[in-house]
Design a protein around this motif. Structure first.
Motif, PDB file in Angstrom:
ATOM      1  N   ALA A 103       3.213 -21.742   5.847  1.00 25.72           N
ATOM      2  CA  ALA A 103       3.228 -20.809   6.981  1.00 25.72           C
ATOM      3  C   ALA A 103       1.865 -20.105   7.071  1.00 25.72           C
ATOM      4  CB  ALA A 103       4.360 -19.812   6.788  1.00 25.72           C
ATOM      5  N   VAL A 104       0.857 -20.855   7.481  1.00 24.84           N
ATOM      6  CA  VAL A 104      -0.519 -20.360   7.387  1.00 24.84           C
ATOM      7  C   VAL A 104      -0.750 -19.069   8.185  1.00 24.84           C
ATOM      8  CG1 VAL A 104      -2.941 -20.952   7.841  1.00 24.84           C
ATOM      9  CG2 VAL A 104      -1.369 -22.693   6.966  1.00 24.84           C
ATOM     10  N   GLU A 105      -0.370 -19.082   9.460  1.00 21.71           N
ATOM     11  CA  GLU A 105      -0.644 -17.920  10.327  1.00 21.71           C
ATOM     12  C   GLU A 105       0.078 -16.668   9.802  1.00 21.71           C
ATOM     13  OE1 GLU A 105      -2.015 -18.519  13.969  1.00 21.71           O
ATOM     14  OE2 GLU A 105      -2.962 -19.914  12.569  1.00 21.71           O
ATOM     15  N   GLN A 106       1.350 -16.872   9.465  1.00 23.36           N
ATOM     16  CA  GLN A 106       2.138 -15.713   8.991  1.00 23.36           C
ATOM     17  C   GLN A 106       1.526 -15.151   7.710  1.00 23.36           C
ATOM     18  OE1 GLN A 106       6.024 -17.460   8.613  1.00 23.36           O
ATOM     19  NE2 GLN A 106       6.656 -16.800  10.657  1.00 23.36           N
ATOM     20  N   LEU A 107       1.092 -16.034   6.826  1.00 21.11           N
ATOM     21  CA  LEU A 107       0.524 -15.558   5.560  1.00 21.11           C
ATOM     22  C   LEU A 107      -0.804 -14.863   5.786  1.00 21.11           C
ATOM     23  CD1 LEU A 107       1.549 -18.475   3.194  1.00 21.11           C
ATOM     24  CD2 LEU A 107       2.186 -16.065   2.943  1.00 21.11           C
ATOM     25  N   ALA A 108      -1.592 -15.372   6.729  1.00 22.49           N
ATOM     26  CA  ALA A 108      -2.878 -14.724   7.036  1.00 22.49           C
ATOM     27  C   ALA A 108      -2.614 -13.295   7.520  1.00 22.49           C
ATOM     28  CB  ALA A 108      -3.623 -15.531   8.099  1.00 22.49           C
ATOM     29  N   ASP A 109      -1.609 -13.152   8.363  1.00 21.61           N
ATOM     30  CA  ASP A 109      -1.295 -11.830   8.895  1.00 21.61           C
ATOM     31  C   ASP A 109      -0.751 -10.902   7.800  1.00 21.61           C
ATOM     32  OD1 ASP A 109      -1.394 -10.457  11.452  1.00 21.61           O
ATOM     33  OD2 ASP A 109       0.765 -10.159  11.133  1.00 21.61           O
ATOM     34  N   CYS A 110       0.070 -11.464   6.931  1.00 26.66           N
ATOM     35  CA  CYS A 110       0.623 -10.654   5.825  1.00 26.66           C
ATOM     36  C   CYS A 110      -0.505 -10.216   4.882  1.00 26.66           C
ATOM     37  CB  CYS A 110       1.669 -11.441   5.035  1.00 26.66           C
ATOM     38  SG  CYS A 110       3.197 -11.698   5.939  1.00 26.66           S
ATOM     39  N   ALA A 111      -1.456 -11.103   4.621  1.00 29.10           N
ATOM     40  CA  ALA A 111      -2.562 -10.762   3.718  1.00 29.10           C
ATOM     41  C   ALA A 111      -3.395  -9.627   4.323  1.00 29.10           C
ATOM     42  CB  ALA A 111      -3.437 -11.993   3.481  1.00 29.10           C
ATOM     43  N   LYS A 112      -3.652  -9.707   5.620  1.00 26.84           N
ATOM     44  CA  LYS A 112      -4.459  -8.672   6.300  1.00 26.84           C
ATOM     45  C   LYS A 112      -3.732  -7.315   6.203  1.00 26.84           C
ATOM     46  CE  LYS A 112      -6.980  -8.138  10.663  1.00 26.84           C
ATOM     47  NZ  LYS A 112      -6.537  -6.850  11.145  1.00 26.84           N
ATOM     48  N   THR A 113      -2.453  -7.338   6.526  1.00 29.83           N
ATOM     49  CA  THR A 113      -1.672  -6.088   6.465  1.00 29.83           C
ATOM     50  C   THR A 113      -1.677  -5.536   5.038  1.00 29.83           C
ATOM     51  OG1 THR A 113      -0.266  -6.823   8.246  1.00 29.83           O
ATOM     52  CG2 THR A 113       0.622  -5.076   6.862  1.00 29.83           C
ATOM     53  N   ALA A 114      -1.463  -6.438   4.076  1.00 30.51           N
ATOM     54  CA  ALA A 114      -1.366  -5.983   2.675  1.00 30.51           C
ATOM     55  C   ALA A 114      -2.665  -5.309   2.244  1.00 30.51           C
ATOM     56  CB  ALA A 114      -1.054  -7.166   1.764  1.00 30.51           C
ATOM     57  N   ILE A 115      -3.784  -5.891   2.590  1.00 35.90           N
ATOM     58  CA  ILE A 115      -5.064  -5.298   2.161  1.00 35.90           C
ATOM     59  C   ILE A 115      -5.326  -4.005   2.915  1.00 35.90           C
ATOM     60  CG2 ILE A 115      -7.574  -5.607   2.078  1.00 35.90           C
ATOM     61  CD1 ILE A 115      -7.105  -8.569   1.563  1.00 35.90           C
ATOM     62  N   GLU A 116      -5.093  -4.019   4.215  1.00 34.86           N
ATOM     63  CA  GLU A 116      -5.364  -2.807   4.996  1.00 34.86           C
ATOM     64  C   GLU A 116      -4.457  -1.658   4.570  1.00 34.86           C
ATOM     65  OE1 GLU A 116      -7.104  -4.899   9.038  1.00 34.86           O
ATOM     66  OE2 GLU A 116      -5.023  -4.186   9.007  1.00 34.86           O
ATOM     67  N   ARG A 117      -3.181  -1.995   4.326  1.00 38.83           N
ATOM     68  CA  ARG A 117      -2.243  -0.913   4.017  1.00 38.83           C
ATOM     69  C   ARG A 117      -2.384  -0.434   2.575  1.00 38.83           C
ATOM     70  NH1 ARG A 117       3.277  -2.875   4.383  1.00 38.83           N
ATOM     71  NH2 ARG A 117       2.676  -3.465   2.280  1.00 38.83           N
ATOM     72  N   ASP A 118      -2.521  -1.378   1.662  1.00 41.29           N
ATOM     73  CA  ASP A 118      -2.516  -0.994   0.245  1.00 41.29           C
ATOM     74  C   ASP A 118      -3.914  -0.757  -0.310  1.00 41.29           C
ATOM     75  OD1 ASP A 118       0.188  -1.149   0.401  1.00 41.29           O
ATOM     76  OD2 ASP A 118       0.326  -3.138  -0.466  1.00 41.29           O
ATOM     77  N   GLY A 119      -4.922  -1.176   0.452  1.00 42.40           N
ATOM     78  CA  GLY A 119      -6.321  -0.894   0.127  1.00 42.40           C
ATOM     79  C   GLY A 119      -6.616  -0.904  -1.356  1.00 42.40           C
ATOM     80  N   ALA A 120      -7.065   0.266  -1.834  1.00 40.86           N
ATOM     81  CA  ALA A 120      -7.546   0.351  -3.209  1.00 40.86           C
ATOM     82  C   ALA A 120      -6.514  -0.107  -4.234  1.00 40.86           C
ATOM     83  CB  ALA A 120      -7.970   1.782  -3.518  1.00 40.86           C
ATOM     84  N   SER A 121      -5.232   0.124  -3.963  1.00 45.17           N
ATOM     85  CA  SER A 121      -4.268  -0.184  -5.023  1.00 45.17           C
ATOM     86  C   SER A 121      -4.152  -1.683  -5.280  1.00 45.17           C
ATOM     87  CB  SER A 121      -2.895   0.436  -4.747  1.00 45.17           C
ATOM     88  OG  SER A 121      -2.283  -0.211  -3.685  1.00 45.17           O
ATOM     89  N   VAL A 122      -4.521  -2.528  -4.307  1.00 45.21           N
ATOM     90  CA  VAL A 122      -4.495  -3.969  -4.614  1.00 45.21           C
ATOM     91  C   VAL A 122      -5.899  -4.530  -4.822  1.00 45.21           C
ATOM     92  CG1 VAL A 122      -2.290  -4.486  -3.541  1.00 45.21           C
ATOM     93  CG2 VAL A 122      -4.377  -4.689  -2.178  1.00 45.21           C
ATOM     94  N   LEU A 123      -6.935  -3.719  -4.532  1.00 44.22           N
ATOM     95  CA  LEU A 123      -8.303  -4.214  -4.726  1.00 44.22           C
ATOM     96  C   LEU A 123      -8.901  -3.720  -6.042  1.00 44.22           C
ATOM     97  CD1 LEU A 123      -9.474  -3.959  -1.020  1.00 44.22           C
ATOM     98  CD2 LEU A 123      -9.007  -6.042  -2.307  1.00 44.22           C
ATOM     99  N   LEU A 124      -8.155  -2.887  -6.739  1.00 45.69           N
ATOM    100  CA  LEU A 124      -8.576  -2.476  -8.091  1.00 45.69           C
ATOM    101  C   LEU A 124      -7.657  -3.173  -9.105  1.00 45.69           C
ATOM    102  CD1 LEU A 124      -8.967   1.351  -7.413  1.00 45.69           C
ATOM    103  CD2 LEU A 124     -10.813  -0.295  -7.782  1.00 45.69           C
ATOM    104  N   TYR A 125      -7.943  -2.963 -10.377  1.00 43.95           N
ATOM    105  CA  TYR A 125      -6.976  -3.421 -11.379  1.00 43.95           C
ATOM    106  C   TYR A 125      -5.701  -2.597 -11.201  1.00 43.95           C
ATOM    107  CZ  TYR A 125     -10.991  -5.455 -13.832  1.00 43.95           C
ATOM    108  OH  TYR A 125     -12.095  -6.173 -14.167  1.00 43.95           O
ATOM    109  N   GLY A 126      -4.570  -3.220 -11.514  1.00 42.45           N
ATOM    110  CA  GLY A 126      -3.306  -2.477 -11.380  1.00 42.45           C
ATOM    111  C   GLY A 126      -2.471  -2.648 -12.631  1.00 42.45           C
ATOM    112  N   HIS A 127      -1.152  -2.638 -12.465  1.00 44.63           N
ATOM    113  CA  HIS A 127      -0.271  -2.769 -13.619  1.00 44.63           C
ATOM    114  C   HIS A 127      -0.421  -4.166 -14.228  1.00 44.63           C
ATOM    115  CE1 HIS A 127       3.119  -2.607 -16.272  1.00 44.63           C
ATOM    116  NE2 HIS A 127       3.390  -1.365 -15.888  1.00 44.63           N
ATOM    117  N   THR A 128      -0.522  -4.171 -15.552  1.00 42.66           N
ATOM    118  CA  THR A 128      -0.674  -5.435 -16.278  1.00 42.66           C
ATOM    119  C   THR A 128       0.445  -6.422 -15.957  1.00 42.66           C
ATOM    120  OG1 THR A 128      -1.441  -4.018 -18.047  1.00 42.66           O
ATOM    121  CG2 THR A 128      -1.112  -6.312 -18.604  1.00 42.66           C
TER     122      THR A 128
END
Ligand SMILES: Cc1ncc(COP(=O)(O)O)c(C=O)c1O
Length: 359
Positions: free
Chosen positions: A17-42
């Motif tokens: 599901a390429v398009e849907q996943l691209a959209d989900c990835a964009k939302t995830a990064i924009e919404r969760d920002g630093a918490s998914v772009l930094l190290y997180g829970h092991t």
């Protein structure tokens, strides 16, 4: 001539599901920002651990989300290092066979793991570290452990305190037949550890898998996990969670099941037409693979050489611990038309007079 691959246990591009996943990835990064772009829970992206915990009715502290479920296998192994040998099915998924330095084997028949053989083995060896089993649409045979044997194995796990790692990446990819309870559900998750993955239900390149463990074992893994990768890949875990929260998993599964079912049907029909009465094969109700038993005297490894020249590939059974005359055919990757053509090419290499002793 294009080579047709029955070797690759991967989904065809149209399953993704390429398009849907691209959209989900964009939302995830924009919404969760630093918490998914930094190290997180092991042990994984916390909201996804919570989602998985809720789905399986367990505390999220027991869920370890990994970069694919094969990584989870390594972590479980490290948790039981020195605790004895691992028991595997024969045949079984080739990667655990190559990862493990030594193992004991129990054969699989049309109803899955042979429990009498398992008991015989347990009576004759030191207590194992754990039993590694793929009860549903097994890789490589496509065979599913029957409900009766599931109940008996869950009981055996309790009575004999037998630890089991139930690997279940294909369970949701069912085309037909009744959904069966997992060993994990039947046994209650005390001796049974359960691993699964979003590789076959969403996309393997996301590398999101998980394992559910007793809480102390999960917590005890933090050091080895941190030393392996500090934190797993959080962006794809957040992408998967967005996909799940949007309610896209079930419609995606419907689509994937329909596409795979058409491929399985094409393979079964072509096998019947081309090799009916001469060879034997499993008839899986889901998953990616079926198991071919070649006519007597035909060696799958030798056949592969000729098949490759004729433009079709597969994996010989011995790679999984199977008999020389067996082979794994994946129907996940080639299109139905290619499958039809590929089976014709393969059958053309099998002498017309050949027969197989069907069990
Ligand atoms: C039985 C089984 N377990 C585990 C895996 C690994 O899956 P992943 O690491 O992509 O989650 C596979 C992949 O083919 C598999 O067939």
């Amino acid at each position: 001539m294009n080579t047709i691959s029955f070797a690759r246990g991967v989904p065809a591009a149209e399953l993704l599901a390429v398009e849907q996943l691209a959209d989900c990835a964009k939302t995830a990064i924009e919404r969760d920002g630093a918490s998914v772009l930094l190290y997180g829970h092991t042990l994984g992206y916390q909201p996804l651990r919570e989602w998985i915990g809720e789905r399986h009715g367990v505390d999220p502290g027991r869920v370890v989300v990994t970069n694919g479920s094969l990584q989870a296998f390594h972590f479980v192994l490290s948790a039981f290092a020195g605790a004895g040998r691992v028991i595997v099915e024969r045949p079984t998924y080739d990667r655990p066979r190559s990862i493990l330095s030594g193992f004991d084997e129990v054969p699989v028949d049309d109803d899955g793991l042979e429990l009498d053989e398992l008991e015989r083995l347990l009576d004759s060896v030191e207590p194992p570290a754990f039993l590694y089993t793929i009860p549903t649409f097994q890789n490589p045979t496509g065979v599913t452990l029957s409900e009766e044997r599931r109940r008996d194995l869950a009981e055996l796990a309790k009575i004999r305190s037998l630890r089991i790692l139930e690997d279940d990446p294909y369970g949701l990819v069912r085309f037909e037949g009744d959904v069966l309870p997992t060993l994990f559900e039947l046994e209650g998750g005390r001796n049974v550890m359960y691993s699964s993955s979003f590789s076959k239900t969403i996309a393997p390149g996301l590398r999101v898998g998980y394992v559910i463990l007793p809480e102390a074992i999960a917590a005890g893994l933090e050091d080895v996990v941190a030393s392996t990768y500090i934190t797993p890949a959080l962006v794809t875990q957040a992408t998967v969670l967005e996909f799940l929260r949007r309610g896209l998993l079930e419609p995606n599964l419907e689509r994937v099941r329909a596409l795979l079912r058409a491929r399985r049907d094409a393979m079964l029909e072509a096998l019947e037409r081309e090799l009916g009465g001469r060879a034997g094969w499993s008839r899986p109700e889901g998953g990616y693979f079926l198991w071919l038993e070649l006519p007597d005297g035909i060696d799958a490894t030798e056949l592969l050489g000729r098949a490759t020249e004729a433009g079709v590939t597969f994996v010989p059974g011995p790679d999984f611990g199977g008999e020389p005359g067996s082979a794994r055919l994946a129907f996940s990757f080639a299109s139905p038309a290619e499958i039809d053509e590929g089976v014709s090419r393969l059958a053309g290499l099998v002498p017309a007079a050949a027969t197989v002793e069907l069990g």
